[in-house]
Design a protein around this motif. Structure first.
Motif, PDB file in Angstrom:
ATOM      1  N   UNK A 164      34.549  43.548  40.135  1.00  0.00           N
ATOM      2  CA  UNK A 164      33.500  42.598  39.973  1.00  0.00           C
ATOM      3  C   UNK A 164      33.056  42.080  41.213  1.00  0.00           C
ATOM      4  N   UNK A 165      32.969  42.687  42.370  1.00  0.00           N
ATOM      5  CA  UNK A 165      32.551  42.429  43.694  1.00  0.00           C
ATOM      6  C   UNK A 165      33.292  41.469  44.318  1.00  0.00           C
ATOM      7  N   UNK A 166      34.450  41.079  43.928  1.00  0.00           N
ATOM      8  CA  UNK A 166      35.430  40.001  44.678  1.00  0.00           C
ATOM      9  C   UNK A 166      36.838  41.013  45.052  1.00  0.00           C
ATOM     10  N   UNK A 167      37.239  40.436  46.270  1.00  0.00           N
ATOM     11  CA  UNK A 167      38.738  40.959  46.566  1.00  0.00           C
ATOM     12  C   UNK A 167      39.533  40.627  45.544  1.00  0.00           C
ATOM     13  N   UNK A 168      40.521  41.235  45.147  1.00  0.00           N
ATOM     14  CA  UNK A 168      41.511  41.210  43.979  1.00  0.00           C
ATOM     15  C   UNK A 168      42.712  40.442  44.555  1.00  0.00           C
ATOM     16  N   UNK A 169      43.016  39.321  44.051  1.00  0.00           N
ATOM     17  CA  UNK A 169      44.277  38.642  44.446  1.00  0.00           C
ATOM     18  C   UNK A 169      45.399  38.689  43.522  1.00  0.00           C
ATOM     19  N   UNK A 170      44.933  39.029  42.345  1.00  0.00           N
ATOM     20  CA  UNK A 170      46.224  39.575  41.076  1.00  0.00           C
ATOM     21  C   UNK A 170      45.813  41.099  40.878  1.00  0.00           C
ATOM     22  N   UNK A 171      46.898  41.710  41.076  1.00  0.00           N
ATOM     23  CA  UNK A 171      46.736  43.215  40.781  1.00  0.00           C
ATOM     24  C   UNK A 171      47.093  43.513  39.439  1.00  0.00           C
ATOM     25  N   UNK A 176      43.989  48.924  39.846  1.00  0.00           N
ATOM     26  CA  UNK A 176      44.644  49.843  40.908  1.00  0.00           C
ATOM     27  C   UNK A 176      44.200  51.214  40.545  1.00  0.00           C
ATOM     28  N   UNK A 177      44.048  51.677  39.292  1.00  0.00           N
ATOM     29  CA  UNK A 177      43.753  53.032  38.938  1.00  0.00           C
ATOM     30  C   UNK A 177      42.430  53.256  39.001  1.00  0.00           C
ATOM     31  N   UNK A 178      41.354  52.298  38.770  1.00  0.00           N
ATOM     32  CA  UNK A 178      40.033  52.616  38.563  1.00  0.00           C
ATOM     33  C   UNK A 178      39.842  52.518  40.309  1.00  0.00           C
ATOM     34  N   UNK A 179      40.323  51.889  41.174  1.00  0.00           N
ATOM     35  CA  UNK A 179      40.157  52.098  42.707  1.00  0.00           C
ATOM     36  C   UNK A 179      40.510  53.570  42.950  1.00  0.00           C
ATOM     37  N   UNK A 180      41.793  53.772  42.650  1.00  0.00           N
ATOM     38  CA  UNK A 180      42.086  55.214  42.970  1.00  0.00           C
ATOM     39  C   UNK A 180      41.328  56.188  42.362  1.00  0.00           C
ATOM     40  N   UNK A 181      40.838  56.185  41.223  1.00  0.00           N
ATOM     41  CA  UNK A 181      39.917  57.332  40.732  1.00  0.00           C
ATOM     42  C   UNK A 181      38.602  57.271  41.457  1.00  0.00           C
ATOM     43  N   UNK A 182      37.942  56.115  41.774  1.00  0.00           N
ATOM     44  CA  UNK A 182      36.891  56.097  42.577  1.00  0.00           C
ATOM     45  C   UNK A 182      37.018  56.813  43.917  1.00  0.00           C
ATOM     46  N   UNK A 183      37.911  56.560  44.452  1.00  0.00           N
ATOM     47  CA  UNK A 183      38.071  57.131  45.844  1.00  0.00           C
ATOM     48  C   UNK A 183      38.474  58.657  45.865  1.00  0.00           C
TER      49      UNK A 183
END
Length: 280
Positions: A164-171, A176-183
């Motif tokens: 949601x446009x902000x750096x995640x401080x609680x994983x 994690x999976x959403x970021x991996x799939x996007x990359x």
């Protein structure tokens, strides 16, 4: 080294897509727009890694080892990247180079083959690139891997993920999976001209059921880098530490392993976003 227009910026350059510099360092969307239409933030096709990111000094005679991962067609540009390092030998690296410091010699360059052996790709004596970078397939990266339902993830360097446009401080596993799939999708589309055939919605739905058994992740913001463009020091905040996920769907394991190999999140080209996985 490669600019033929001498324009002050790459933004409006008609040769931006085929240009080696533009492709590697200011990667634009492909002109035909076949994949991921509308995405402007194209991931760079490389990752630079060095054991330990702490700022330090190197005394004369010390050896600095750098790992470079090239993705897709970026493998073809090893000669350009090698020549760039050779040209830097006399101009130097780091602070003090304008006063004669930071001089170095590129003494060796080796490529890791899928069988674990090393292949020489640069002859320092002749200053000649000897071979192409060996190609690794996803299957070779995942060889011998078995899914684990409970996984310990360790992030030795800052993990900079956004939600949601902000750096995640609680994983969470879903983040994690959403970021991996996007990359993975972006790297495949822009640098291998391949569209991954995955049911993203179903994978993310399954990820929501994954539980966090232990969370020893902490926010670290003491890592800094200097921006030559902005002429200022910038903080590289992110999550470091360990977290244990329980109930990991086996079908997501290959993506998680590929994410570990290719890094994930912001500032991956500088070595951030690395993580390690092991069954727990």
């Amino acid at each position: 080294m490669v600019c033929i227009t001498r324009l002050p910026t790459c933004t409006d350059c008609p040769f931006r897509w085929p240009c080696v510099y533009g492709y590697l360092f200011e990667t634009p969307p492909p002109p035909d727009g076949r994949f991921l239409r509308g995405l402007q933030d194209v991931p760079r096709p490389y990752v630079v890694r060095r054991p330990g990111l702490e700022e330090r000094r190197f005394a004369p005679g010390e050896r600095l080892t750098v790992e470079l991962l090239l993705v897709g067609r970026a493998r073809m540009y090893l000669p350009y990247l090698t020549l760039a390092l050779v040209r830097l030998e006399e101009s130097g690296l780091g602070r003090g180079r304008r006063d004669g410091g930071g001089r170095f010699r590129l003494v060796a360059a080796q490529a890791l083959r899928p069988d674990g052996s090393l292949q020489q790709v640069y002859d320092a004596g002749a200053r000649q690139v000897l071979a192409d970078v060996p190609e690794w397939t996803a299957a070779e990266l995942l060889a011998g891997e078995s899914p684990a339902s409970t996984v310990l993830l360790r992030a030795p360097v800052p993990l900079r993920l956004k939600a949601q446009g902000r750096l995640v401080r609680r994983l969470t596993y879903r983040i994690l999976l959403r970021s991996v799939l996007g990359r993975l999708s972006s790297l495949a589309a822009f640098h291998a001209e391949t569209e991954l055939q995955l049911d993203y919605a179903d994978l993310l739905r399954r990820a929501e059921a994954v539980r966090v058994r232990e969370d020893r992740m902490q926010w670290r913001d003491d890592l800094q880098r200097y921006s030559g463009r902005q002429r200022t020091t910038m903080r590289q905040g992110g999550l470091v530490g360990e977290i244990v996920f329980e109930g990991v769907p086996p079908e997501t394991w290959p993506m998680l392993r590929l994410g570990a190999a290719l890094h994930v999140g912001h500032s991956t080209v500088m070595g951030l976003g690395a993580y390690e996985l092991r069954p727990f």
